[in-house]
Write a protein that holds these residues in place. Structure first.
Motif, PDB file in Angstrom:
ATOM      1  N   GLN A 153      47.412  35.226  34.990  1.00 39.42           N
ATOM      2  CA  GLN A 153      47.175  36.289  35.066  1.00 39.42           C
ATOM      3  C   GLN A 153      47.714  37.001  36.225  1.00 39.42           C
ATOM      4  O   GLN A 153      47.904  36.236  37.232  1.00 39.42           O
ATOM      5  CB  GLN A 153      45.476  36.454  35.228  1.00 39.42           C
ATOM      6  CG  GLN A 153      44.735  35.743  34.198  1.00 39.42           C
ATOM      7  CD  GLN A 153      44.598  36.564  32.969  1.00 39.42           C
ATOM      8  OE1 GLN A 153      45.226  37.130  32.440  1.00 39.42           O
ATOM      9  NE2 GLN A 153      43.474  36.396  32.160  1.00 39.42           N
ATOM     10  N   LEU A 154      48.581  38.136  35.956  1.00 37.56           N
ATOM     11  CA  LEU A 154      49.107  39.000  37.082  1.00 37.56           C
ATOM     12  C   LEU A 154      48.357  40.203  37.148  1.00 37.56           C
ATOM     13  O   LEU A 154      48.021  40.829  36.042  1.00 37.56           O
ATOM     14  CB  LEU A 154      50.462  39.041  36.587  1.00 37.56           C
ATOM     15  CG  LEU A 154      51.139  39.884  37.713  1.00 37.56           C
ATOM     16  CD1 LEU A 154      51.691  39.002  38.705  1.00 37.56           C
ATOM     17  CD2 LEU A 154      52.732  40.333  37.047  1.00 37.56           C
ATOM     18  N   TYR A 155      47.765  40.401  38.181  1.00 40.26           N
ATOM     19  CA  TYR A 155      46.842  41.544  38.359  1.00 40.26           C
ATOM     20  C   TYR A 155      47.427  42.614  39.085  1.00 40.26           C
ATOM     21  O   TYR A 155      48.304  42.785  39.791  1.00 40.26           O
ATOM     22  CB  TYR A 155      45.460  40.977  39.399  1.00 40.26           C
ATOM     23  CG  TYR A 155      44.728  40.048  38.802  1.00 40.26           C
ATOM     24  CD1 TYR A 155      43.672  40.088  37.869  1.00 40.26           C
ATOM     25  CD2 TYR A 155      44.910  38.625  38.769  1.00 40.26           C
ATOM     26  CE1 TYR A 155      42.946  39.378  37.247  1.00 40.26           C
ATOM     27  CE2 TYR A 155      44.512  37.637  38.334  1.00 40.26           C
ATOM     28  CZ  TYR A 155      43.022  37.917  37.568  1.00 40.26           C
ATOM     29  OH  TYR A 155      42.337  37.092  36.796  1.00 40.26           O
ATOM     30  N   SER A 156      46.898  44.109  38.978  1.00 43.26           N
ATOM     31  CA  SER A 156      47.237  45.119  39.495  1.00 43.26           C
ATOM     32  C   SER A 156      46.907  45.030  40.948  1.00 43.26           C
ATOM     33  O   SER A 156      47.568  46.133  41.682  1.00 43.26           O
ATOM     34  CB  SER A 156      46.744  46.311  38.671  1.00 43.26           C
ATOM     35  OG  SER A 156      45.281  46.392  38.947  1.00 43.26           O
ATOM     36  N   GLU A 177      39.168  41.146  39.930  1.00 43.17           N
ATOM     37  CA  GLU A 177      38.520  42.114  39.227  1.00 43.17           C
ATOM     38  C   GLU A 177      39.399  43.217  39.049  1.00 43.17           C
ATOM     39  O   GLU A 177      38.842  44.462  38.113  1.00 43.17           O
ATOM     40  CB  GLU A 177      37.056  42.576  40.212  1.00 43.17           C
ATOM     41  CG  GLU A 177      36.229  41.542  40.367  1.00 43.17           C
ATOM     42  CD  GLU A 177      35.288  40.819  39.030  1.00 43.17           C
ATOM     43  OE1 GLU A 177      35.086  41.787  38.230  1.00 43.17           O
ATOM     44  OE2 GLU A 177      35.200  39.770  39.234  1.00 43.17           O
ATOM     45  N   SER A 178      40.478  43.362  39.376  1.00 44.81           N
ATOM     46  CA  SER A 178      41.299  44.262  39.051  1.00 44.81           C
ATOM     47  C   SER A 178      41.960  44.232  37.708  1.00 44.81           C
ATOM     48  O   SER A 178      41.801  43.249  37.287  1.00 44.81           O
ATOM     49  CB  SER A 178      42.295  44.489  40.061  1.00 44.81           C
ATOM     50  OG  SER A 178      43.521  43.399  40.008  1.00 44.81           O
ATOM     51  N   ALA A 179      42.618  45.245  37.180  1.00 44.70           N
ATOM     52  CA  ALA A 179      43.200  45.171  35.745  1.00 44.70           C
ATOM     53  C   ALA A 179      44.297  44.022  35.616  1.00 44.70           C
ATOM     54  O   ALA A 179      45.064  43.947  36.680  1.00 44.70           O
ATOM     55  CB  ALA A 179      43.907  46.606  35.467  1.00 44.70           C
ATOM     56  N   VAL A 180      44.230  43.550  34.368  1.00 44.89           N
ATOM     57  CA  VAL A 180      45.420  42.396  34.298  1.00 44.89           C
ATOM     58  C   VAL A 180      46.742  43.256  34.004  1.00 44.89           C
ATOM     59  O   VAL A 180      46.869  43.857  32.974  1.00 44.89           O
ATOM     60  CB  VAL A 180      45.032  41.619  33.271  1.00 44.89           C
ATOM     61  CG1 VAL A 180      46.119  40.651  32.978  1.00 44.89           C
ATOM     62  CG2 VAL A 180      43.693  40.824  33.757  1.00 44.89           C
ATOM     63  N   TRP A 205      50.207  41.107  41.158  1.00 42.76           N
ATOM     64  CA  TRP A 205      49.655  40.203  42.029  1.00 42.76           C
ATOM     65  C   TRP A 205      49.164  38.734  41.511  1.00 42.76           C
ATOM     66  O   TRP A 205      48.420  38.930  40.161  1.00 42.76           O
ATOM     67  CB  TRP A 205      48.456  40.568  42.841  1.00 42.76           C
ATOM     68  CG  TRP A 205      48.734  41.831  43.730  1.00 42.76           C
ATOM     69  CD1 TRP A 205      49.016  43.070  43.660  1.00 42.76           C
ATOM     70  CD2 TRP A 205      49.323  41.664  45.110  1.00 42.76           C
ATOM     71  NE1 TRP A 205      49.381  43.695  44.773  1.00 42.76           N
ATOM     72  CE2 TRP A 205      49.472  42.771  45.691  1.00 42.76           C
ATOM     73  CE3 TRP A 205      48.919  40.540  46.086  1.00 42.76           C
ATOM     74  CZ2 TRP A 205      49.820  42.968  46.964  1.00 42.76           C
ATOM     75  CZ3 TRP A 205      49.433  40.798  47.425  1.00 42.76           C
ATOM     76  CH2 TRP A 205      49.709  42.059  47.965  1.00 42.76           C
ATOM     77  N   ILE A 206      49.460  37.795  42.134  1.00 41.25           N
ATOM     78  CA  ILE A 206      49.069  36.569  40.891  1.00 41.25           C
ATOM     79  C   ILE A 206      48.529  35.522  42.620  1.00 41.25           C
ATOM     80  O   ILE A 206      48.871  35.768  43.501  1.00 41.25           O
ATOM     81  CB  ILE A 206      50.307  35.762  40.752  1.00 41.25           C
ATOM     82  CG1 ILE A 206      50.000  34.651  39.705  1.00 41.25           C
ATOM     83  CG2 ILE A 206      51.296  35.331  41.644  1.00 41.25           C
ATOM     84  CD1 ILE A 206      51.105  34.068  39.047  1.00 41.25           C
TER      85      ILE A 206
END
Length: 161
Positions: free
Chosen positions: A104-107, A112-115, A145-146
């Protein structure tokens, strides 16, 4: 096959506490070119063991001898390359326990942030920043972000600004 000079040079580099460059060993760097010869020892007299054909691939410098660097890649292969074929630009490879899993790479640096994206194992990313167990990475068609543990090319808890 190593010649007598190559064997002696390898032993000296391996046993040396001081690096030829004055930089820490081990450390991560990346390949500068789309054609990097990896040799069996730290001279041009040594045979080319294989050739990397992807610029930007992260490698770990594990030893230095004069202008040669012994490197290890994400699959554990080791060999010697000439220093000018390496770059201080930091990149990393996405790693997963199971090859078919997606990272998953997040915002933002928060689960808890958007993928923002899902990345396959083996994807190479430019490392922009790492802190507190998270890295901001970017690549062809992704930026986010990872979790740092999902990357090969940065040390656990390493801070990169």
């Amino acid at each position: 096959m190593l010649n007598a000079v190559g064997i002696e040079a390898t032993a000296n580099a391996k046993d040396s506490a001081l690096s030829a460059s004055g930089l820490p060993v081990p450390r991560y760097v990346s390949l500068k070119s789309d054609h990097v010869n990896v040799r069996a020892g730290p001279t041009k007299d040594n045979d080319v063991a294989w050739v990397y054909t992807k610029a930007g691939l992260p490698v770990e410098i594990t030893a230095e001898f004069e202008n040669w660097r012994r490197i290890r890649d994400s699959e554990g292969a080791e060999g010697w390359v000439y220093h000018s074929l390496l770059s201080g630009r930091r990149t990393a490879v996405v790693t997963m326990k199971h090859k078919d899993d997606l990272a998953q790479l997040y915002s933002s640096a928060d689960t808890e942030s958007a993928v923002a994206a899902r990345l396959q194992a083996g994807v190479v990313a430019q490392v922009k920043h790492c802190a507190a167990g998270w890295c901001h990475v970017a690549g062809d068609g992704f930026d986010g972000w990872i979790q740092q543990q999902r990357l090969w090319g940065v040390y656990a808890d390493e801070k990169i600004n």
